[in-house]
Design a protein around this motif. Structure first.
Motif, PDB file in Angstrom:
ATOM      1  N   ASP A  18      88.165 -36.057  33.144  1.00 18.57           N
ATOM      2  CA  ASP A  18      88.171 -35.584  31.753  1.00 18.57           C
ATOM      3  C   ASP A  18      87.349 -36.509  30.863  1.00 18.57           C
ATOM      4  O   ASP A  18      86.584 -36.045  30.006  1.00 18.57           O
ATOM      5  CB  ASP A  18      89.610 -35.509  31.224  1.00 18.57           C
ATOM      6  CG  ASP A  18      90.433 -34.423  31.912  1.00 18.57           C
ATOM      7  OD1 ASP A  18      89.827 -33.501  32.498  1.00 18.57           O
ATOM      8  OD2 ASP A  18      91.675 -34.515  31.871  1.00 18.57           O
TER       9      ASP A  18
ATOM     10  N   ARG B   4      84.431 -30.642  31.948  1.00 15.09           N
ATOM     11  CA  ARG B   4      83.626 -29.795  31.066  1.00 15.09           C
ATOM     12  C   ARG B   4      82.413 -29.248  31.806  1.00 15.09           C
ATOM     13  O   ARG B   4      82.105 -28.048  31.706  1.00 15.09           O
ATOM     14  CB  ARG B   4      83.178 -30.604  29.848  1.00 15.09           C
ATOM     15  CG  ARG B   4      82.200 -29.863  28.916  1.00 15.09           C
ATOM     16  CD  ARG B   4      81.987 -30.652  27.634  1.00 15.09           C
ATOM     17  NE  ARG B   4      81.596 -32.032  27.911  1.00 15.09           N
ATOM     18  CZ  ARG B   4      80.341 -32.401  28.164  1.00 15.09           C
ATOM     19  NH1 ARG B   4      79.371 -31.493  28.217  1.00 15.09           N
ATOM     20  NH2 ARG B   4      80.050 -33.666  28.381  1.00 15.09           N
TER      21      ARG B   4
ATOM     22  N   GLN C 174      81.640 -25.266  32.620  1.00 16.01           N
ATOM     23  CA  GLN C 174      80.386 -24.645  32.192  1.00 16.01           C
ATOM     24  C   GLN C 174      79.639 -24.046  33.381  1.00 16.01           C
ATOM     25  O   GLN C 174      79.103 -22.927  33.301  1.00 16.01           O
ATOM     26  CB  GLN C 174      79.507 -25.679  31.479  1.00 16.01           C
ATOM     27  CG  GLN C 174      80.048 -26.111  30.127  1.00 16.01           C
ATOM     28  CD  GLN C 174      79.222 -27.224  29.498  1.00 16.01           C
ATOM     29  OE1 GLN C 174      78.351 -27.816  30.152  1.00 16.01           O
ATOM     30  NE2 GLN C 174      79.490 -27.514  28.236  1.00 16.01           N
TER      31      GLN C 174
ATOM     32  N   GLY D  76      83.496 -36.294  31.506  1.00 15.79           N
ATOM     33  CA  GLY D  76      82.919 -34.977  31.266  1.00 15.79           C
ATOM     34  C   GLY D  76      82.821 -34.072  32.466  1.00 15.79           C
ATOM     35  O   GLY D  76      82.265 -32.970  32.371  1.00 15.79           O
TER      36      GLY D  76
END
Length: 251
Positions: A180, A186, A190, A183
């Motif tokens: 987390d 994320r 994505q 990144g």
């Protein structure tokens, strides 16, 4: 064992401990050899007369040095990413569509994702120290003899058997937190969304990211432990000394 031989071991041990934070296997053994020559000139240790307590103590010293060096290496920036032996690859589900990702302009995102999961492993690696040290301290006389007389990765096998479960339990939440922070989560989300929108694929990626990175991180740790173990077993100069044979047994 003669009384002065036992005294030699007691005098040698602090020298090992002082250097253990920065020494590698070979340095530790050279310190041991030199200390033995200085304290008892001309005396040669006899592996056949080695008492069990000294055998275990000598092995624990060596494993402490080697395991700490391995953990220090993988804990540094690029400890995983910069080492082709243990670099964590993209999850298989992502790798399968790797060429496609690059064709649709997601090459940079895929590369950043791989970098981030390796960074997560590097951040979590120091957590292994306490568990590895505990496994060394709990080593029995039988464990020590099996390691000393076993194959080149006998100590690493011992660590796998004794620590894998606890390391997984410790690593996973730490890995998840690191994922987390750097990144990875994320990037993964994505990528999953973008891949799902590519007509040829048409589905989201399905990866338990913390589980995947945890498993890969531990594999890397054990690989590095095995490499450190192999160094000490294959060092020709050290292997020819009587003192090394005393600590590590006839190879």
């Amino acid at each position: 064992m003669k009384a002065r031989t036992f005294v030699t071991i007691l005098l040698i041990t602090p020298l090992l401990t002082i250097n253990s934070a920065s020494a590698d296997w070979n340095t530790m053994l050279n310190d041991l050899k030199d200390a033995g020559k200085t304290l008892l000139p001309g005396e040669q240790a006899n592996s056949n007369s080695l008492d069990s307590g000294t055998l275990v103590s000598g092995l624990k010293e060596a494993l402490n040095v080697g395991s700490q060096r391995a953990i220090d290496r993988i804990s540094q920036t690029d400890g995983y990413l910069g080492n082709p032996e243990i670099r964590i690859p993209l999850p298989p589900q992502v790798e399968k569509v790797g060429n496609l990702l690059r064709q649709v302009g997601m090459s940079e995102m895929a590369d950043e994702f791989q970098t981030s999961i390796n960074r997560a492993a590097e951040e979590a690696a120091p957590e292994a120290t306490s568990i590895i040290v505990d496994a060394i301290q709990r080593m029995t006389i039988s464990d020590a003899r099996n390691i000393l007389n076993g194959p080149e990765n006998a100590a690493t096998q011992y660590f796998r058997e004794q620590t894998s479960g606890r390391l997984t339990e410790l690593f996973r939440p730490s890995i998840k937190n690191s994922l987390d922070q750097v990144g990875s989560t994320r990037y993964y989300n994505q990528l999953s969304d973008r891949v799902a929108n590519v007509p040829v694929v048409g589905q989201e990626l399905n990866v338990d990211l913390p589980d995947y990175v945890t498993e890969q991180a531990l594999n890397g740790l054990f690989t590095m432990l095995a490499m450190e173990e192999k160094k000490i077993r294959e060092n020709p100069a050290a292997r020819t000394t009587e003192l090394l044979k005393t600590v590590f047994g006839q190879q």
